[in-house]
Scaffold this motif. Structure first.
Motif, PDB file in Angstrom:
ATOM      1  N   ASN A   1       8.198  -7.048   7.250  1.00 15.25           N
ATOM      2  CA  ASN A   1       6.884  -7.339   6.677  1.00 15.25           C
ATOM      3  C   ASN A   1       5.859  -6.369   7.257  1.00 15.25           C
ATOM      4  O   ASN A   1       4.955  -6.751   7.989  1.00 15.25           O
ATOM      5  N   TRP A   2       6.012  -5.089   6.905  1.00 12.34           N
ATOM      6  CA  TRP A   2       5.132  -4.074   7.485  1.00 12.34           C
ATOM      7  C   TRP A   2       3.708  -4.182   6.955  1.00 12.34           C
ATOM      8  O   TRP A   2       3.490  -4.367   5.752  1.00 12.34           O
ATOM      9  N   VAL A   3       2.750  -4.031   7.851  1.00 10.04           N
ATOM     10  CA  VAL A   3       1.331  -3.961   7.505  1.00 10.04           C
ATOM     11  C   VAL A   3       0.771  -2.670   8.087  1.00 10.04           C
ATOM     12  O   VAL A   3       0.994  -2.361   9.255  1.00 10.04           O
TER      13      VAL A   3
ATOM     14  N   LEU B   1       9.253   0.946   1.906  1.00 11.01           N
ATOM     15  CA  LEU B   1       9.759   0.958   3.278  1.00 11.01           C
ATOM     16  C   LEU B   1      10.039  -0.466   3.761  1.00 11.01           C
ATOM     17  O   LEU B   1      11.085  -0.728   4.381  1.00 11.01           O
ATOM     18  N   ALA B   2       9.114  -1.387   3.480  1.00  7.76           N
ATOM     19  CA  ALA B   2       9.313  -2.780   3.893  1.00  7.76           C
ATOM     20  C   ALA B   2      10.532  -3.381   3.226  1.00  7.76           C
ATOM     21  O   ALA B   2      11.299  -4.133   3.846  1.00  7.76           O
TER      22      ALA B   2
ATOM     23  N   GLY C   1       0.776  -1.222   0.000  1.00 10.42           N
ATOM     24  CA  GLY C   1       0.000   0.000   0.000  1.00 10.42           C
ATOM     25  C   GLY C   1       0.813   1.281   0.000  1.00 10.42           C
ATOM     26  O   GLY C   1       1.997   1.315   0.351  1.00 10.42           O
ATOM     27  N   ILE C   2       0.153   2.352  -0.409  1.00 10.08           N
ATOM     28  CA  ILE C   2       0.726   3.695  -0.360  1.00 10.08           C
ATOM     29  C   ILE C   2      -0.246   4.597   0.398  1.00 10.08           C
ATOM     30  O   ILE C   2      -1.462   4.482   0.279  1.00 10.08           O
TER      31      ILE C   2
END
Length: 677
Positions: free
Chosen positions: A291-293, A284-285, A258-259
């Motif tokens: 594993n950013w959410v 960024l991830a 996502g953005i």
């Protein structure tokens, strides 16, 4: 053996482990499997099974496999853990209604029995049924069953051929039963959601389910159709209204993580807005090998900095970091919180209210912060000042702050339970005073100095009239807190709306100039607008939106007059409406039709319960069905989550457009008629 549950057919398919349901072999001597409904119609005549021989009698390995099947098929859902009994009878007490010989137990599973026991022979096959029989015969006898009550016992447990690999019996079984009975929940290990063993178990269950689904010839075609819709760029980019901007978080095939972006409210009205990307989560991830959410963001009143909530893998625990919007970079030495179940909000440009895991005793039994602290920019977190402490038995405590042109209202919300709370006003010196509101008051927002609530229970404030549960009201925050006491309620309260027996308030949002409520009458919605008037009164008007479906509040601007709403139904694609503040919403964006609904219709009916309550349900199907129609019946009835009409591209494409019918029952527990439903 199995309860009637959603996904029952899947459980049975899983239990078959890829086998086709086969009748018992001629060696077993059992007649072919017959449908349960057929043998019920035939007078419930189950073929005799006492003469059937168990080819795996006493085999411990087969019994172990049967135990796995017992769980996989959800047999324990009726008969309890280890067959000890629950909704259905115990299978371990040696009391048999239809005979306890191996062959008779086989017949009960294979052919079914009246009043609740389905037939599984044609689904799982002979070998699976014999495995279950062998497991059931291996169950230890509970200590509290007197031997003189045993009936239909063909033989004592474990009296098959002796030797290694055979099922133990007698005192060993009793001891094993005692040890198991004294142990905790046997499925407690699944609570370790990040543990290697639970994750491997989940992976295995997913693989089994996926194998069955992918075996369907239409699976890949349907999968691609759904994926195309999920990745479509013509979806409506819903956003939050802040000052002159619309903030939106967007995911698609190019940006799977996502953005986060924004554009002006004026530009958002265009079919292709010029978005300003604030954060690329995929990049960024990748840069940080994480594993950013995305879990959301909150900005300062002046929109200079924002607190970003990022989760590793999507769990409840988040990492909080502060982003400088102008620099598009994280603030060096800004507000940061390590991974935890945290709550944080800006009190002003340089102060936050927050709660996190401060160490032993700082979290509630529910796993959320119970301590709220005030933290100034530039100071170490260790110097943050504690302004409130809840109890460990609470659900949690958190700071709640509302900003608008008239000023800032800061509160502490103590969640005593999941549906009860106390609210404390924070004074300029950091002290707190409890507001004179009932535990069942549910805070929805703030319009100027007016805090907006709904009531979960009837309430009669001191020196005031009774207010009905489900009502919408405001409490006007006093200019000054009385010294040494709680503020009075009577003169500060106003009732905006009281639902009747057919109505309920579903959503509430507050903007700079008005309070908006999505109010449903017999489970179809409308948007009401409440505006403050002279003398503490409020006006009530209804926006002109389509009827016969669901109305939802998308956003309300705390810094301007704008608000956005959406309408949808089972056959009408979702449309976004924008109100510039004049009470005349106009369609702004609409979801393209994903399936042809021209031949479909939706009707509402009511079923009368045994206690006389009329329960509504919606039926969506073709306008002129030629005969009986395959039907999916859905109901939820929990956590006050209302099942209002919704447009589902996937369900429409794969079910409704192929001749199926969809029925949604608004059963009690879903809150469709307010907190009393």
């Amino acid at each position: 053996m199995l309860r009637s549950l959603p996904g029952l057919s899947l459980c049975l398919a899983l239990a078959a482990c890829g086998q086709h349901g086969a009748a018992p072999s001629e060696q077993s001597g059992a007649p072919p499997a017959i449908a349960y409904e057929a043998h019920l119609a035939a007078g419930v005549r189950v073929p005799a099974g006492a003469t059937l021989r168990n080819p795996h009698e006493g085999d411990a390995a087969v019994a172990k496999n049967g135990a796995s099947l017992f769980t996989a098929m959800n047999c324990d859902g009726c008969h309890g853990t280890d067959g000890s009994g629950w909704v259905g009878p115990s299978l371990a007490d040696r009391r048999w209604r239809y005979g306890g010989a191996d062959g008779e137990i086989f017949s009960s599973i294979y052919y079914g029995r009246p009043k609740g026991m389905p037939a599984f022979g044609g689904t799982v096959g002979t070998e699976a049924v014999w495995s279950l029989v062998t497991y059931i015969r291996s169950l230890p006898l509970p200590d509290d069953v007197p031997t003189e009550s045993w009936v239909g016992e063909a033989r004592a447990p474990g009296t098959g051929a002796s030797g290694e690999g055979k099922v133990n019996s007698g005192q060993e079984q009793r001891q094993a039963h005692r040890e198991h009975s004294a142990s905790p929940d046997p499925y407690l290990w699944l609570e370790d959601v990040h543990g290697a063993k639970p994750l491997e178990w989940v992976k295995a269950q997913n693989a089994r389910s996926a194998g069955i689904l992918k075996a369907d010839p239409s699976y890949h075609k349907d999968y691609e159709a759904i994926l195309k819709v999920m990745d479509a760029t013509d979806r409506i980019p819903y956003g939050d209204l802040e000052h002159q901007y619309v903030f939106n978080f967007w995911q698609d095939a190019e940006h799977p993580k996502g953005i986060w972006r924004r554009t002006t409210i004026a530009d958002y009205a265009h079919s292709a807005p010029s978005w300003d990307i604030l954060l690329d989560l995929d990049q960024l991830a990748k840069d940080e090998h994480e594993n950013w959410v995305w879990k959301g963001a909150e900005c300062t009143p002046a929109l200079k900095r924002c607190l970003l909530h990022l989760s590793r893998g999507g769990g409840d625990a988040v990492v909080v970091r502060e982003l400088d919007l102008a620099a598009r970079a994280f603030v060096k030495d800004g507000f940061q919180l390590a991974e935890a179940k945290s709550a944080v909000t800006y009190l002003d440009e340089d102060t936050v209210l927050f709660g996190t895991d401060f160490g032993p005793g700082s979290m509630t039994a529910s796993g959320y912060p119970r301590i709220v602290k005030l933290w100034k920019r530039g100071a170490p977190q260790s110097q943050a000042r504690t302004i409130y402490e809840g109890r460990q038995s609470d659900v949690g405590a958190q700071g709640v702050v509302f900003h608008d042109p008239s000023g800032t209202r800061a509160l502490v919300e103590r969640d005593v339970g999941f549906f009860t709370a106390e609210y404390y006003l924070i004074a300029s010196d950091g002290t707190t005073r409890q507001l004179p509101l009932p535990l069942g008051a549910d805070l929805k927002g703030a319009q100027g100095r007016n805090l907006v609530f709904t009531l979960r229970e009837d309430w009669t404030p001191p020196k005031s009239q009774r207010m009905s549960k489900g009502s919408l009201l405001t409490y006007r925050v006093p200019d000054r807190l009385p010294a040494g006491g709680r503020p009075e309620a009577a003169d500060a309260l106003a009732v905006l709306y009281t639902p009747d027996a057919h109505s309920a308030i579903d959503e509430v949002a507050a903007g700079r100039d008005a309070v908006y409520a999505s109010i449903y009458h017999d489970v179809t919605g409308a948007i009401h607008v409440f505006r403050p008037a002279a003398g503490g009164k409020w006006s009530d008007s209804t926006l002109s939106l389509p009827a016969g479906g669901s109305t939802h509040i998308v956003a309300a601007n705390s810094w301007g007059p704008e608000a956005q709403f959406r309408f949808e139904s089972y056959t009408t694609p979702t449309t976004l409406y924008a109100d510039a503040g004049d009470g005349k919403p106009l369609p702004l964006k609409s979801l393209p039709a994903r399936f042809d609904a021209s031949s479909l219709r939706t009707e509402q009916f009511f079923a009368t319960s045994k206690d006389g309550t009329r329960v509504p349900y919606f039926v969506t199907l073709g306008r002129a069905p030629a005969g009986p129609v395959p039907t999916v019946l859905y109901g939820y009835g929990g956590f006050e989550i209302s099942m209002t009409p919704s447009y589902s591209p996937n369900f429409g494409m794969l079910w409704l457009s192929r001749g199926g019918a969809f029925v949604v029952a608004n059963i009690r527990g879903g809150g469709e008629y307010g907190p009393g439903w």
